[in-house]
Design a protein around this motif. Structure first.
Motif, PDB file in Angstrom:
ATOM      1  N   CYS A  34      42.066  33.577  46.781  1.00  0.00           N
ATOM      2  CA  CYS A  34      41.590  34.636  45.885  1.00  0.00           C
ATOM      3  C   CYS A  34      40.124  35.000  46.075  1.00  0.00           C
ATOM      4  CB  CYS A  34      41.892  34.253  44.451  1.00  0.00           C
ATOM      5  SG  CYS A  34      43.672  34.059  44.193  1.00  0.00           S
ATOM      6  N   CYS A  36      38.338  38.765  49.176  1.00  0.00           N
ATOM      7  CA  CYS A  36      37.722  40.092  49.002  1.00  0.00           C
ATOM      8  C   CYS A  36      36.583  40.078  47.992  1.00  0.00           C
ATOM      9  CB  CYS A  36      38.762  41.094  48.529  1.00  0.00           C
ATOM     10  SG  CYS A  36      40.232  41.133  49.555  1.00  0.00           S
ATOM     11  N   HIS A  37      36.572  39.117  47.123  1.00  0.00           N
ATOM     12  CA  HIS A  37      35.520  39.010  46.097  1.00  0.00           C
ATOM     13  C   HIS A  37      35.354  37.541  45.745  1.00  0.00           C
ATOM     14  CE1 HIS A  37      38.946  38.474  43.466  1.00  0.00           C
ATOM     15  NE2 HIS A  37      39.409  39.669  43.788  1.00  0.00           N
ATOM     16  N   TYR A  86      36.762  34.512  40.301  1.00  0.00           N
ATOM     17  CA  TYR A  86      36.398  34.762  38.901  1.00  0.00           C
ATOM     18  C   TYR A  86      36.585  33.469  38.123  1.00  0.00           C
ATOM     19  CZ  TYR A  86      36.293  39.784  39.700  1.00  0.00           C
ATOM     20  OH  TYR A  86      35.962  41.041  40.143  1.00  0.00           O
ATOM     21  N   MET A 116      47.179  41.136  42.261  1.00  0.00           N
ATOM     22  CA  MET A 116      46.248  40.449  43.173  1.00  0.00           C
ATOM     23  C   MET A 116      47.016  39.596  44.182  1.00  0.00           C
ATOM     24  SD  MET A 116      43.189  41.359  42.804  1.00  0.00           S
ATOM     25  CE  MET A 116      42.761  42.735  41.763  1.00  0.00           C
ATOM     26  N   LYS A 164      48.062  41.773  46.798  1.00  0.00           N
ATOM     27  CA  LYS A 164      46.935  42.061  47.701  1.00  0.00           C
ATOM     28  C   LYS A 164      46.773  40.947  48.724  1.00  0.00           C
ATOM     29  CE  LYS A 164      43.718  44.734  44.762  1.00  0.00           C
ATOM     30  NZ  LYS A 164      43.611  46.042  45.419  1.00  0.00           N
TER      31      LYS A 164
HETATM   32  C1  HEC Z   1      42.741  42.237  49.563  1.00  0.00           C
HETATM   33  C2  HEC Z   1      41.607  42.012  48.687  1.00  0.00           C
HETATM   34  C3  HEC Z   1      41.803  41.167  47.439  1.00  0.00           C
HETATM   35  C4  HEC Z   1      42.374  39.916  47.336  1.00  0.00           C
HETATM   36  C5  HEC Z   1      42.971  39.059  48.436  1.00  0.00           C
HETATM   37  C6  HEC Z   1      42.260  39.549  45.929  1.00  0.00           C
HETATM   38  N1  HEC Z   1      41.626  40.520  45.223  1.00  0.00           N
HETATM   39 FE1  HEC Z   1      41.147  40.469  43.258  1.00  0.00          FE
HETATM   40  N2  HEC Z   1      40.308  42.329  43.413  1.00  0.00           N
HETATM   41  C7  HEC Z   1      40.303  43.108  44.537  1.00  0.00           C
HETATM   42  C8  HEC Z   1      39.733  44.416  44.223  1.00  0.00           C
HETATM   43  C9  HEC Z   1      39.553  45.560  45.199  1.00  0.00           C
HETATM   44  C10 HEC Z   1      39.383  44.378  42.844  1.00  0.00           C
HETATM   45  C11 HEC Z   1      38.742  45.469  42.003  1.00  0.00           C
HETATM   46  C12 HEC Z   1      39.569  46.431  41.296  1.00  0.00           C
HETATM   47  C13 HEC Z   1      41.055  46.292  41.233  1.00  0.00           C
HETATM   48  O1  HEC Z   1      41.741  46.611  42.233  1.00  0.00           O
HETATM   49  O2  HEC Z   1      41.563  45.898  40.162  1.00  0.00           O
HETATM   50  C14 HEC Z   1      39.750  43.044  42.378  1.00  0.00           C
HETATM   51  C15 HEC Z   1      39.533  42.599  41.093  1.00  0.00           C
HETATM   52  C16 HEC Z   1      39.895  41.352  40.600  1.00  0.00           C
HETATM   53  C17 HEC Z   1      39.632  40.865  39.261  1.00  0.00           C
HETATM   54  C18 HEC Z   1      38.851  41.590  38.195  1.00  0.00           C
HETATM   55  C19 HEC Z   1      39.735  42.369  37.304  1.00  0.00           C
HETATM   56  C20 HEC Z   1      38.991  42.941  36.127  1.00  0.00           C
HETATM   57  O3  HEC Z   1      39.689  43.435  35.232  1.00  0.00           O
HETATM   58  O4  HEC Z   1      37.765  42.899  36.097  1.00  0.00           O
HETATM   59  C21 HEC Z   1      40.190  39.631  39.169  1.00  0.00           C
HETATM   60  C22 HEC Z   1      40.188  38.716  37.969  1.00  0.00           C
HETATM   61  C23 HEC Z   1      40.827  39.341  40.439  1.00  0.00           C
HETATM   62  N3  HEC Z   1      40.609  40.396  41.303  1.00  0.00           N
HETATM   63  C24 HEC Z   1      41.527  38.195  40.703  1.00  0.00           C
HETATM   64  C25 HEC Z   1      42.122  37.904  41.936  1.00  0.00           C
HETATM   65  C26 HEC Z   1      43.016  36.779  42.161  1.00  0.00           C
HETATM   66  C27 HEC Z   1      43.442  35.773  41.118  1.00  0.00           C
HETATM   67  C28 HEC Z   1      43.359  36.816  43.479  1.00  0.00           C
HETATM   68  C29 HEC Z   1      44.290  35.868  44.217  1.00  0.00           C
HETATM   69  C30 HEC Z   1      45.670  35.835  43.799  1.00  0.00           C
HETATM   70  C31 HEC Z   1      42.692  37.986  44.073  1.00  0.00           C
HETATM   71  N4  HEC Z   1      41.974  38.613  43.098  1.00  0.00           N
HETATM   72  C32 HEC Z   1      42.771  38.348  45.407  1.00  0.00           C
HETATM   73  C33 HEC Z   1      40.717  42.729  45.779  1.00  0.00           C
HETATM   74  C34 HEC Z   1      41.338  41.548  46.105  1.00  0.00           C
END
Ligand code: HEC
Length: 111
Positions: free
Chosen positions: A55, A58-59, A62, A79, A82
């Protein structure tokens, strides 16, 4: 004056980059038995591992208490998609999705 700002900034930077996810314990299992039936310490440890290794592609990771329970439940499924899309294959299944959610919600319960 400038020196002071540099020190403050590097402290902020360091505290962000060295943030470690909390390790789940048996106490977490006991406290969350009513919330999640058949919860185990292995599940929580696995959930942590899956979360921290997938997770942050990309960022940053959290913190569990950065979002509400409802927000987590809503954000984790897209996510996970993603992660799979980025990997080019379904590396995370519904089971792993559940383990990530469990770990996050349990750690979030700690005050
Ligand atoms: C391919 C890229 C990518 C991956 C891999 C990824 N994220 Fe994200 N994530 C993003 C992007 C782009 C955003 C910003 C906006 C959105 O799309 O919601 C984000 C936003 C978030 C947020 C913020 C949401 C909010 O309401 O502020 C959380 C929490 C989060 N991701 C959790 C996860 C978790 C848990 C995983 C693993 C299962 C994960 N991310 C994997 C791209 C990714």
């Amino acid at each position: 004056m400038i020196k002071k700002q540099v020190i403050v900034l590097s402290c902020i930077f360091l505290s962000c980059s060295t943030y470690k996810l909390l390790e789940p314990t048996q106490e977490d299992v006991e406290k969350n038995k009513s919330k999640f039936s058949n919860i185990t310490l292995e599940d929580l440890q696995q959930g942590k591992k899956i979360y921290e290794s997938n997770c942050n592609l990309c960022h940053k990771l959290y913190k569990p208490n950065a979002l509400t329970e409802e927000q987590w439940k809503k954000i984790i499924p897209p996510m996970v998609k993603k992660v799979n899309k980025k990997a080019g294959q379904a590396i995370l299944s519904a089971k792993e999705e559940e383990l990530i959610l469990k770990y996050i919600l349990v750690i979030k319960e700690r005050k």
